[in-house]
Design an enzyme around this catalytic site. Structure first.
Site, PDB file in Angstrom:
ATOM      1  N   ASP A 179      48.454  53.763  38.906  1.00 49.47           N
ATOM      2  CA  ASP A 179      47.292  53.194  38.198  1.00 49.47           C
ATOM      3  C   ASP A 179      46.535  54.281  37.443  1.00 49.47           C
ATOM      4  O   ASP A 179      46.507  55.440  37.870  1.00 49.47           O
ATOM      5  CB  ASP A 179      46.373  52.515  39.231  1.00 49.47           C
ATOM      6  N   ASN A 229      50.500  41.442  34.755  1.00 56.65           N
ATOM      7  CA  ASN A 229      50.500  42.273  33.540  1.00 56.65           C
ATOM      8  C   ASN A 229      50.938  41.523  32.279  1.00 56.65           C
ATOM      9  O   ASN A 229      50.653  41.960  31.169  1.00 56.65           O
ATOM     10  CB  ASN A 229      51.368  43.526  33.718  1.00 56.65           C
TER      11      ASN A 229
END
Ligand code: FPP
Length: 240
Positions: free
Chosen positions: A20, A68
């Site tokens: 991340d 996503n």
């Protein structure tokens, strides 16, 4: 004196990583988000090499979640292109390092060219044994659990499976990870304290290491630090 479970503790057999912070890394430099992902792919390469050298047997990287797909189409398409490019570029290096590639997730959701390249790299590295690299692509733990539940329910409805016989092993055998041991160590970068729908069943007993380092900056020393942190943990699996 050597602790009785020293071998269990020293090097985690399976490390799972929530990569991340690519977007923030790019933003800090006034760069487009994709540049963060591009640098993230380099961090992935460093981590893969380091994990193999350290003696990790399975490394799972959360490269693209089911959620996503909701990102802007331009970012999704850039990520898909980066994936194909990265697989092409590192296929030989994976093989040279005796690393096999696998993928988990809703792989049928991937664009045809990505699927094709992925299948090709998987097939070309299938015989390698030093480490298995698992890319989580279009992956979501809840959908994985739902798909497993549906598969078991279908077998029960057709009389092939007694519902009362379903135990943890039966359930685990219906997951994407049926032949992969559970992660011992879960690493998350960029300081967020979340598991983000990643391997929810499988991380039940994983040790968690969170670092504030943004993924593109994640260096070999950060991985080493995560392993050292893991080595200090006393894993009791609910026992005293
Ligand atoms: C999270 O950062 C990262 C991703 C959603 C994509 C991860 C992909 C790569 C590292 C590149 C491809 C990797 C391989 C192994 C081929 P973010 O965009 O959520 O960052 P932010 O939270 O700072 O916005």
């Amino acid at each position: 004196m050597t602790p009785p479970n020293a071998t269990e503790r020293v090097v985690p057999r399976h490390v799972a990583v929530i990569m991340d912070g690519n977007g923030r890394w790019a933003k800090q430099r006034n760069l487009p988000r994709i540049e963060g992902h591009r640098e993230g792919a380099n961090a992935a390469r460093r981590t893969i090499t380091k994990a193999a050298k350290a003696g990790v047997s399975f490394l799972t990287l959360y490269a693209f979640s089911v959620e996503n797909w909701k990102r802007p189409a331009r970012e999704v398409s850039a990520l898909m292109s980066l994936l194909v490019e990265t697989l092409k570029r590192y296929e030989k290096e994976l093989a040279e390092n005796d690393i096999s590639l696998r993928a988990i997730g809703r792989l049928d959701d991937l664009p045809a060219n990505v699927r094709k390249q992925l299948d090709r790299t998987i097939q070309r590295t299938a015989h390698h044994r030093r480490m298995t690299l698992i890319l989580a692509l279009s992956y979501g733990a809840r959908i994985e659990i739902l798909e497993a539940t549906r598969a078991l329910a279908r077998r029960a409805a057709s009389g092939q499976l007694n519902p009362d016989s379903i135990d943890e092993a039966t359930f685990a055998s219906a997951l994407y990870t049926h032949d992969i041991p559970d992660p011992d160590l879960l690493i998350r970068t960029s300081g967020e304290m979340r598991v983000s729908n990643f391997l929810l069943w499988q991380i039940s007993y994983a040790e968690i290491h969170v670092t504030s380092t943004l993924w593109p900056d994640f260096a070999e020393t950060d991985f080493q630090r995560a392993l050292a942190d893991y080595a200090t943990r006393e894993r009791r699996f609910g026992r005293v």
